[in-house]
Scaffold this motif. Structure first.
Motif, PDB file in Angstrom:
ATOM      1  N   THR A  11      -0.391  -4.317   1.586  1.00 17.36           N
ATOM      2  CA  THR A  11      -0.006  -2.955   1.206  1.00 17.36           C
ATOM      3  C   THR A  11       0.085  -1.968   2.361  1.00 17.36           C
ATOM      4  O   THR A  11       0.882  -1.038   2.312  1.00 17.36           O
ATOM      5  CB  THR A  11      -1.024  -2.355   0.211  1.00 17.36           C
ATOM      6  OG1 THR A  11      -2.326  -2.367   0.814  1.00 17.36           O
ATOM      7  CG2 THR A  11      -1.075  -3.141  -1.091  1.00 17.36           C
ATOM      8  N   VAL A  12      -0.759  -2.100   3.384  1.00 21.02           N
ATOM      9  CA  VAL A  12      -0.972  -0.963   4.282  1.00 21.02           C
ATOM     10  C   VAL A  12       0.264  -0.588   5.085  1.00 21.02           C
ATOM     11  O   VAL A  12       0.420   0.565   5.492  1.00 21.02           O
ATOM     12  CB  VAL A  12      -2.189  -1.184   5.209  1.00 21.02           C
ATOM     13  CG1 VAL A  12      -3.454  -1.392   4.385  1.00 21.02           C
ATOM     14  CG2 VAL A  12      -1.972  -2.325   6.177  1.00 21.02           C
ATOM     15  N   GLY A  13       1.186  -1.526   5.291  1.00 19.69           N
ATOM     16  CA  GLY A  13       2.383  -1.222   6.049  1.00 19.69           C
ATOM     17  C   GLY A  13       3.404  -0.382   5.309  1.00 19.69           C
ATOM     18  O   GLY A  13       4.358   0.116   5.929  1.00 19.69           O
ATOM     19  N   VAL A  14       3.228  -0.202   3.993  1.00 18.12           N
ATOM     20  CA  VAL A  14       4.200   0.577   3.215  1.00 18.12           C
ATOM     21  C   VAL A  14       3.604   1.866   2.654  1.00 18.12           C
ATOM     22  O   VAL A  14       4.308   2.621   1.976  1.00 18.12           O
ATOM     23  CB  VAL A  14       4.789  -0.269   2.053  1.00 18.12           C
ATOM     24  CG1 VAL A  14       5.610  -1.423   2.607  1.00 18.12           C
ATOM     25  CG2 VAL A  14       3.704  -0.779   1.110  1.00 18.12           C
ATOM     26  N   LEU A  15       2.357   2.162   2.932  1.00 24.00           N
ATOM     27  CA  LEU A  15       1.712   3.325   2.321  1.00 24.00           C
ATOM     28  C   LEU A  15       2.355   4.636   2.754  1.00 24.00           C
ATOM     29  O   LEU A  15       2.593   5.525   1.922  1.00 24.00           O
ATOM     30  CB  LEU A  15       0.214   3.331   2.641  1.00 24.00           C
ATOM     31  CG  LEU A  15      -0.597   2.169   2.058  1.00 24.00           C
ATOM     32  CD1 LEU A  15      -2.052   2.261   2.491  1.00 24.00           C
ATOM     33  CD2 LEU A  15      -0.495   2.141   0.539  1.00 24.00           C
TER      34      LEU A  15
END
Length: 244
Positions: A198-202
């Motif tokens: 998830t963290v790359g699109v937050l």
């Protein structure tokens, strides 16, 4: 010296390939991360697959002793159980024995992933929540019930369809999950699950949706840093870490 600001211990499911790279990618300088994988018997099915997931969740709790005791050797400032669904299975307000056990075994304050998310949502002032989950229907229902019991109004909800193995999912699928869960009434979107990338699109999702987007791994690092006394903002991974 590694971890001169803080050492963070992390307990994670044995097949989870997501937690380590995501946490390392967000961690500020001077913070070291130390991982131990939970022990499970072969009989609980293949890691990441829907079949047998409830049995694996129980096995994770039973397989704490060795990994948590090993983490104690690095003298962590906090130990995180990076598995959100463990709290969902127990139910909101019924996790203290698990917290106490991890703390006793590791010799450090213990943090559950769901408690990290709860603290993050409270910090952001969220009352109306949209929830996206990648779990089988039974565990997704537990997650929905957990956040309602925690006092949030669930105004959006979506379960990711077609998940064969959560650990094979992509950030783009996580982003689509967030979009489908979101509603205009929601003050924030929660993407649950430490195994889902998830963290790359937050950051992109927050610009697109116009509201905070919280994920399990992001919240785990944010809360662990605060408990360890590291208050430095971290950019590139959403409002929660950026405005720490």
């Amino acid at each position: 010296m590694f971890g001169w600001r803080a050492r963070v211990g992390v307990l994670l499911p044995p097949g989870n390939p997501t937690v380590e790279p995501e946490l390392w990618g967000m961690a500020p300088a001077g913070v070291s991360l130390h991982f131990a994988r939970l022990e499970t018997p072969p009989s609980v099915g293949k890691a990441g697959e829907p079949e047998g997931m409830e049995e694996r969740i129980r096995a994770y709790r039973e397989g704490l002793a060795g990994p948590a005791t090993a983490l104690a050797q690095v003298r962590p400032a906090v130990v995180v159980l990076a598995h959100t669904a463990s709290s969902y299975a127990l139910g909101f307000g019924k996790e203290q024995a698990l917290v106490d056990r991890i703390a006793a075994l590791s010799g450090a304050p213990a943090l559950l992933a769901a408690h990290a998310v709860l603290a993050a949502l409270q910090h952001l002032g969220v009352k109306r929540l949209a929830l996206g989950t990648p779990y089988p229907e039974s565990i997704s229902r537990q997650g929905h019930a957990y956040w309602e019991a925690a006092g949030f109004q669930l105004v959006g909800y979506h379960r990711l369809a077609g998940v064969v193995n959560i650990y094979d999912e992509s950030e783009e699928r996580a982003a689509e999950l967030a979009r489908q869960a979101d509603t205009p009434e929601a003050q924030a979107v929660l993407i649950s699950g430490t195994g889902l990338p998830t963290v790359g699109v937050l950051e992109r999702l927050e610009r697109e949706l116009g509201k905070p987007v919280v994920s399990s791994n992001q919240a785990c690092l944010w809360r662990a840093l605060r408990l360890a006394g590291v208050g430095e903002p971290v950019t590139g991974f959403g409002r929660l870490l950026r405005e720490a």
